[in-house]
Write a protein that holds these residues in place. Structure first.
Motif, mmCIF file in Angstrom:
data_model
loop_
_atom_site.group_PDB
_atom_site.id
_atom_site.type_symbol
_atom_site.label_atom_id
_atom_site.label_comp_id
_atom_site.label_asym_id
_atom_site.label_seq_id
_atom_site.Cartn_x
_atom_site.Cartn_y
_atom_site.Cartn_z
ATOM 1 N N SER A 2 -11.886 15.398 -4.648
ATOM 2 C CA SER A 2 -12.933 14.596 -5.259
ATOM 3 C C SER A 2 -13.253 15.114 -6.652
ATOM 4 O O SER A 2 -13.071 16.289 -6.942
ATOM 5 C CB SER A 2 -14.199 14.666 -4.393
ATOM 6 N N ASP A 3 -13.705 14.206 -7.521
ATOM 7 C CA ASP A 3 -14.182 14.665 -8.820
ATOM 8 C C ASP A 3 -15.664 15.006 -8.776
ATOM 9 O O ASP A 3 -16.288 15.290 -9.783
ATOM 10 C CB ASP A 3 -13.923 13.604 -9.899
ATOM 11 N N TYR A 4 -16.216 14.990 -7.576
ATOM 12 C CA TYR A 4 -17.649 15.234 -7.362
ATOM 13 C C TYR A 4 -17.796 16.708 -7.013
ATOM 14 O O TYR A 4 -17.958 17.093 -5.864
ATOM 15 C CB TYR A 4 -18.112 14.341 -6.215
ATOM 16 N N GLN A 5 -17.713 17.564 -8.012
ATOM 17 C CA GLN A 5 -17.530 18.988 -7.775
ATOM 18 C C GLN A 5 -18.834 19.696 -7.397
ATOM 19 O O GLN A 5 -19.901 19.392 -7.906
ATOM 20 C CB GLN A 5 -16.923 19.647 -9.012
ATOM 21 N N SER A 6 -18.672 20.667 -6.522
ATOM 22 C CA SER A 6 -19.795 21.503 -6.127
ATOM 23 C C SER A 6 -20.255 22.353 -7.308
ATOM 24 O O SER A 6 -19.467 22.732 -8.171
ATOM 25 C CB SER A 6 -19.388 22.401 -4.966
ATOM 26 N N LEU A 7 -21.541 22.685 -7.301
ATOM 27 C CA LEU A 7 -22.120 23.527 -8.343
ATOM 28 C C LEU A 7 -22.057 25.004 -7.988
ATOM 29 O O LEU A 7 -22.546 25.841 -8.739
ATOM 30 C CB LEU A 7 -23.575 23.105 -8.581
ATOM 31 N N LEU A 8 -21.432 25.346 -6.877
ATOM 32 C CA LEU A 8 -21.349 26.741 -6.469
ATOM 33 C C LEU A 8 -20.485 27.544 -7.436
ATOM 34 O O LEU A 8 -19.502 27.050 -7.977
ATOM 35 C CB LEU A 8 -20.747 26.848 -5.072
ATOM 36 N N THR A 9 -20.854 28.804 -7.613
ATOM 37 C CA THR A 9 -19.998 29.715 -8.359
ATOM 38 C C THR A 9 -18.840 30.168 -7.466
ATOM 39 O O THR A 9 -18.868 29.989 -6.244
ATOM 40 C CB THR A 9 -20.779 30.949 -8.815
ATOM 41 N N ASP A 10 -17.853 30.781 -8.059
ATOM 42 C CA ASP A 10 -16.730 31.286 -7.268
ATOM 43 C C ASP A 10 -17.197 32.326 -6.253
ATOM 44 O O ASP A 10 -16.708 32.359 -5.114
ATOM 45 C CB ASP A 10 -15.677 31.889 -8.197
ATOM 46 N N ASP A 11 -18.128 33.191 -6.648
ATOM 47 C CA ASP A 11 -18.630 34.211 -5.724
ATOM 48 C C ASP A 11 -19.356 33.566 -4.546
ATOM 49 O O ASP A 11 -19.200 34.005 -3.390
ATOM 50 C CB ASP A 11 -19.572 35.173 -6.450
ATOM 51 N N GLN A 12 -20.164 32.548 -4.819
ATOM 52 C CA GLN A 12 -20.864 31.868 -3.735
ATOM 53 C C GLN A 12 -19.879 31.175 -2.805
ATOM 54 O O GLN A 12 -20.021 31.237 -1.576
ATOM 55 C CB GLN A 12 -21.850 30.847 -4.306
ATOM 56 N N ARG A 13 -18.881 30.533 -3.364
ATOM 57 C CA ARG A 13 -17.886 29.848 -2.545
ATOM 58 C C ARG A 13 -17.162 30.844 -1.643
ATOM 59 O O ARG A 13 -16.935 30.575 -0.458
ATOM 60 C CB ARG A 13 -16.903 29.103 -3.445
ATOM 61 N N ARG A 14 -16.794 31.994 -2.181
ATOM 62 C CA ARG A 14 -16.133 33.003 -1.362
ATOM 63 C C ARG A 14 -17.040 33.497 -0.240
ATOM 64 O O ARG A 14 -16.580 33.734 0.889
ATOM 65 C CB ARG A 14 -15.689 34.177 -2.243
ATOM 66 N N ALA A 15 -18.329 33.633 -0.535
ATOM 67 C CA ALA A 15 -19.275 34.089 0.491
ATOM 68 C C ALA A 15 -19.403 33.062 1.612
ATOM 69 O O ALA A 15 -19.428 33.421 2.804
ATOM 70 C CB ALA A 15 -20.639 34.366 -0.137
ATOM 71 N N PHE A 16 -19.490 31.774 1.259
ATOM 72 C CA PHE A 16 -19.532 30.735 2.285
ATOM 73 C C PHE A 16 -18.246 30.734 3.110
ATOM 74 O O PHE A 16 -18.286 30.619 4.340
ATOM 75 C CB PHE A 16 -19.737 29.358 1.635
ATOM 76 N N ARG A 17 -17.115 30.852 2.446
ATOM 77 C CA ARG A 17 -15.839 30.825 3.153
ATOM 78 C C ARG A 17 -15.721 32.001 4.127
ATOM 79 O O ARG A 17 -15.214 31.841 5.250
ATOM 80 C CB ARG A 17 -14.677 30.832 2.154
ATOM 81 N N LYS A 18 -16.197 33.153 3.724
ATOM 82 C CA LYS A 18 -16.135 34.322 4.604
ATOM 83 C C LYS A 18 -16.974 34.093 5.858
ATOM 84 O O LYS A 18 -16.543 34.432 6.972
ATOM 85 C CB LYS A 18 -16.613 35.565 3.850
ATOM 86 N N LEU A 19 -18.168 33.524 5.694
ATOM 87 C CA LEU A 19 -18.990 33.223 6.863
ATOM 88 C C LEU A 19 -18.329 32.170 7.742
ATOM 89 O O LEU A 19 -18.377 32.251 8.974
ATOM 90 C CB LEU A 19 -20.374 32.728 6.425
ATOM 91 N N ALA A 20 -17.727 31.172 7.118
ATOM 92 C CA ALA A 20 -17.100 30.102 7.885
ATOM 93 C C ALA A 20 -15.948 30.622 8.730
ATOM 94 O O ALA A 20 -15.699 30.118 9.838
ATOM 95 C CB ALA A 20 -16.610 29.007 6.943
ATOM 96 N N GLU A 21 -15.247 31.618 8.241
ATOM 97 C CA GLU A 21 -14.148 32.206 9.012
ATOM 98 C C GLU A 21 -14.634 32.751 10.347
ATOM 99 O O GLU A 21 -13.868 32.810 11.316
ATOM 100 C CB GLU A 21 -13.499 33.339 8.209
ATOM 101 N N GLN A 22 -15.902 33.141 10.404
ATOM 102 C CA GLN A 22 -16.477 33.753 11.605
ATOM 103 C C GLN A 22 -17.368 32.770 12.373
ATOM 104 O O GLN A 22 -18.137 33.188 13.243
ATOM 105 C CB GLN A 22 -17.292 34.983 11.201
ATOM 106 N N THR A 23 -17.263 31.482 12.057
ATOM 107 C CA THR A 23 -18.165 30.490 12.642
ATOM 108 C C THR A 23 -17.408 29.558 13.581
ATOM 109 O O THR A 23 -16.618 28.714 13.129
ATOM 110 C CB THR A 23 -18.840 29.658 11.531
#
Length: 227
Positions: A2-23
């Motif tokens: 999508s061209d509707y991009q998230s406003l998250l920073t790269d660090d925030q995105r990595r933090a969400f992804r790490k939590l999602a791996e354990q969810t």
């Protein structure tokens, strides 16, 4: 993508992804159907400078498909009301619904689709709450949050004091909760700040009690906020 991009920073995105791996409970089948990454958060879209934001429960199938928040049936109900409010005429098409969304800020309790569209458990919401609170406190620069549904409203009591949770309980018991507003504190990594909640019912077509009344309730909120 999508061209509707998230406003998250790269660090925030990595933090969400790490939590999602354990969810457990992320609907990986739906993500696979649309060739989407089940670890990629769908959250924090639109205009970070917008005074008015929308806060809902979690993404559904359409959100996964389009990688955009609030784009499914319930989200379209919201977007139709936004377009009518801004332009004084009915929403013409899907692309217009996408465009109107860029004028507001969008976030949710847990930025991943759950299996069966069941609300995420309190423990899962608590796990993601610090990251989501940071998004609201530090990344969004608005102050007026239209909150869609009970699950989203009570998210603001997670990891907060007993007095704050009791205040949310008392507010929700009010008969006029969809016409009045409530200030709350959100805390991020950099600061705590106050925003104002403007609760509404969840806009799902399955919400038979409120679905037909939702457009008028949202129109009244937008009029009062001059949004």
């Amino acid at each position: 993508m999508s061209d509707y991009q998230s406003l998250l920073t790269d660090d925030q995105r990595r933090a969400f992804r790490k939590l999602a791996e354990q969810t457990p409970g992320i609907d990986t089948e739906v993500y696979a159907r649309f060739e989407r990454d089940p670890l990629e958060p769908i959250v924090a879209h639109g205009d970070a400078r917008a005074r008015v934001g929308f806060f809902g429960r979690d993404p559904g199938r359409d959100e996964v498909q389009h990688l955009e928040p609030f784009i499914g049936a319930g989200g379209q109900l919201v977007r139709r009301a936004l377009y009518q409010h801004r332009h004084g005429k009915p929403l013409p098409d899907f692309e217009a619904s996408r465009a109107i969304g860029r004028e507001y800020f969008w976030a949710n309790t847990v930025p991943y689709k759950p299996v069966g569209n069941k609300a995420w458990s309190t423990s899962i919401k608590k796990r993601f709450q610090p990251l989501m609170a940071q998004v609201l406190a530090d990344d969004w620069h608005g102050s007026e949050m239209i909150v869609l549904g009970r699950e989203a409203f009570f998210w603001f009591g997670l990891n907060r004091s007993k007095a704050e949770r009791e205040a949310l309980d008392a507010f929700w018991e009010r008969d006029d909760r969809y016409e009045t507003s409530m200030p709350v504190t959100v805390g991020g990594a950099a600061r705590e700040r106050q925003i104002t909640l403007h609760p509404l019912p969840h806009p799902s077509p399955l919400n038979a009690t409120w679905y037909a009344r939702f457009p008028a309730l949202l129109a009244a909120r937008l009029q009062a906020l001059q949004a």
